[in-house]
Design an enzyme around this catalytic site. Structure first.
Site, PDB file in Angstrom:
ATOM      1  N   ASP A 176       0.851   2.456   3.823  1.00  0.00           N
ATOM      2  CA  ASP A 176      -0.034   3.536   3.372  1.00  0.00           C
ATOM      3  C   ASP A 176       0.754   4.843   3.266  1.00  0.00           C
ATOM      4  OD1 ASP A 176      -2.251   4.883   2.493  1.00  0.00           O
ATOM      5  OD2 ASP A 176      -3.320   4.843   4.409  1.00  0.00           O
ATOM      6  N   LEU A 216       2.515   6.726  -4.717  1.00  0.00           N
ATOM      7  CA  LEU A 216       3.691   7.312  -5.373  1.00  0.00           C
ATOM      8  C   LEU A 216       3.368   8.609  -6.119  1.00  0.00           C
ATOM      9  CD1 LEU A 216       5.500   4.098  -6.651  1.00  0.00           C
ATOM     10  CD2 LEU A 216       5.930   5.424  -4.577  1.00  0.00           C
ATOM     11  N   ARG A 217       2.078   8.937  -6.219  1.00  0.00           N
ATOM     12  CA  ARG A 217       1.593  10.251  -6.685  1.00  0.00           C
ATOM     13  C   ARG A 217       1.825  10.557  -8.165  1.00  0.00           C
ATOM     14  NH1 ARG A 217      -1.797  10.194  -2.739  1.00  0.00           N
ATOM     15  NH2 ARG A 217      -1.084  11.001  -0.721  1.00  0.00           N
ATOM     16  N   HIS A 250       2.511  14.308   0.866  1.00  0.00           N
ATOM     17  CA  HIS A 250       1.761  15.498   0.459  1.00  0.00           C
ATOM     18  C   HIS A 250       2.687  16.702   0.436  1.00  0.00           C
ATOM     19  CE1 HIS A 250      -2.259  13.838   0.359  1.00  0.00           C
ATOM     20  NE2 HIS A 250      -2.045  13.236   1.523  1.00  0.00           N
ATOM     21  N   HIS A 298       0.844  -1.208   0.000  1.00  0.00           N
ATOM     22  CA  HIS A 298       0.000   0.000   0.000  1.00  0.00           C
ATOM     23  C   HIS A 298       0.873   1.251   0.000  1.00  0.00           C
ATOM     24  CE1 HIS A 298      -4.093   1.582   1.605  1.00  0.00           C
ATOM     25  NE2 HIS A 298      -3.441   2.567   1.008  1.00  0.00           N
ATOM     26  N   ASP A 303      -8.684   2.802  -3.293  1.00  0.00           N
ATOM     27  CA  ASP A 303      -8.213   3.346  -2.026  1.00  0.00           C
ATOM     28  C   ASP A 303      -8.269   4.873  -1.997  1.00  0.00           C
ATOM     29  OD1 ASP A 303      -6.954   2.956   0.615  1.00  0.00           O
ATOM     30  OD2 ASP A 303      -5.381   4.168  -0.292  1.00  0.00           O
ATOM     31  N   PHE A 305      -5.389  14.195   3.924  1.00  0.00           N
ATOM     32  CA  PHE A 305      -5.176  12.987   4.724  1.00  0.00           C
ATOM     33  C   PHE A 305      -3.860  12.325   4.331  1.00  0.00           C
ATOM     34  CE2 PHE A 305      -9.873  13.211   4.595  1.00  0.00           C
ATOM     35  CZ  PHE A 305     -10.193  13.009   5.926  1.00  0.00           C
ATOM     36  N   GLY A 306      -3.099  11.839   5.314  1.00  0.00           N
ATOM     37  CA  GLY A 306      -1.976  10.968   4.988  1.00  0.00           C
ATOM     38  C   GLY A 306      -0.672  11.304   5.660  1.00  0.00           C
TER      39      GLY A 306
END
EC number: 3.5.2.3
Length: 427
Positions: free
Chosen positions: A302, A57-58, A306, A54, A148, A320-321
């Site tokens: 996960d 990698l954007r 960002h 999970h 996800d 989130f993240g």
């Protein structure tokens, strides 16, 4: 180049030299064969290369937060030899062409095996199935599918997805969040704290009802379902029951849900905003016990980088993240090994063997044995590490472990015999 790993402690506790040559493990024992490179592994643990089920990698779409290359660097430094790249990019990985593009970016980086995850539904909209069969038959050979970041909340769509992937041995990984119980603004575990802080509540039942529904759908269809980032004791109970019934369900837990608790949100620091949210201590304890007893199969990071301009907002407005690739093994060492809940064979199971099996990754999660692919991670189990977010090789800095002391450090990572990390740094 051949590599001799001298005097390593294997997952079963035995000590041996391990010779790597021609991309595989060539010899184990007291090795006298000369090698072109020798790594002194006295006091170090040798594990099969870690596998992350999970990872975000954007790329494409948010290269300001992470790219496949920078995420691969973070993965290698964290001891990973394979990662699964989630589909919520821009554009979404919902076609064969998009999946092959991610695969090719990973191969060009060359630091870890990047396996694309395909979207379950077109555009992650939850309405129409994506090109599941075409992605499965593509060069990327997609076997894991997930929306996800969003839940496949329509039971009919989820049933159809499970039926479809069964034909080629695929698995649907679900972000379990009933939008009627925890909407898009929900960001704090529902309870006294969320009320006091004035933050929208995210109750555990919003996760648990989807987990319960999905395991019953898996039983009905005879297909495989994987529960992403389990965060509550209630979800653990459902998964444990389902496994006892013989239902084909697997589950993962993140490092942050094994250590961090909801009280951290009292500071309104958006670094700690994650989905699902951090939970109370009783949930954390249940997750640890479930990972130890095998109810939860795997640890998955996960990893969610960002850019600063997405995180530096009021808590409810921030993205989130959290980052996770570089610190995952240290967190598991600190939480699970030091407490005695996992031994090193258990770490290999939950961070390599089980993730590779769930994802169907050949050549990963294999035993340390002669003839096996030399995907390996060498760890200093006693090293004390103080996390510094500025030292991360990720493009982003949303690191929840900043300034925290953790135990365990990755010393070397080998991908098919080629070192990607030596002495704790990129090779």
């Amino acid at each position: 180049m051949s590599t001799l790993i001298k005097g390593a402690t294997l997952p079963d506790g035995t000590t041996a030299d391990v010779l790597v040559a021609d991309r595989v493990i060539a010899e184990i024992g007291s090795v006298s064969t000369k090698a072109e490179r020798t790594i002194d592994a006295d006091g170090l643990r040798l594990l099969p290369g870690l596998v992350d089920l999970h990872t975000h990698l954007r790329e494409p779409g948010r290269e300001d937060a992470e790219t496949v290359l920078t995420g691969s660097r973070a993965a290698a430094v964290g001891g990973f030899t394979a990662v699964l790249a989630m589909a919520n990019t821009n554009p979404v990985t919902d076609t064969a062409e998009a999946a092959e593009r991610v695969l090719d970016l990973g191969r060009a980086a060359g630091l870890v095996d990047v396996q694309p995850v395909g979207a379950v539904t077109k555009g992650l909209a939850g309405e129409e199935l994506a090109e599941l069969g075409l992605m499965a038959r593509s060069r990327a050979k997609v076997r894991v599918f997930s929306d996800d970041g969003k839940c496949v909340h329509d039971a009919r769509v989820m049933r159809r997805a499970l039926e479809y992937v069964k034909a080629f041995g695929g698995v649907v990984s679900q972000h379990s969040q009933d939008p009627a119980l925890a909407g898009p603004t929900a960001c704090c575990h529902e309870g006294e704290l969320s009320g006091r802080l004035g933050l929208p509540g995210w109750p555990g039942i919003a996760e648990e009802v989807i987990v319960a529904r999905d395991v019953m759908l898996a039983r009905h269809t005879g297909s495989r379902v994987h529960v992403a980032h389990v965060s509550t004791a209630g979800s653990v109970e459902v998964v444990r029951w389902a496994k006892a019934q013989g239902i084909d369900v697997t589950a993962e837990v993140t490092p942050h849900h094994l250590l961090l608790t909801t009280d951290l949100l009292s500071s309104y620091d958006p670094t700690f905003k994650v989905n699902p949210p951090l939970r109370p201590a009783e949930d954390v304890e249940a997750l640890r016990a479930a990972l130890a007893d095998g109810t939860i199969d795997a640890v998955a990071t996960d990893h969610a980088p960002h850019a600063r301009h997405d995180k530096e907002h009021a808590f409810v407005d921030a993205a989130f993240g959290m980052l996770g690739l570089e610190t995952a093994l240290s967190v598991i060492t600190t939480v699970m090994v030091e407490s005695g809940q996992l031994d090193w064979a258990g770490v290999a199971r939950v961070m390599s063997e089980s993730p590779a099996r769930i994802a169907g990754l050949e050549g990963h999660g294999r035993p340390i044995a002669v003839g096996e692919p030399a995907n390996l991670t060498l760890v200093d189990p006693a090293a004390q590490v103080v996390v510094d977010r500025a030292a991360s090789v990720s493009l982003s800095r949303n690191n929840p472990w900043h300034d925290r002391k953790l135990t365990g450090r990755v010393v070397a990572t080998l991908l098919r015999g080629t070192p990607t990390v030596l002495e704790g740094a990129l090779a």
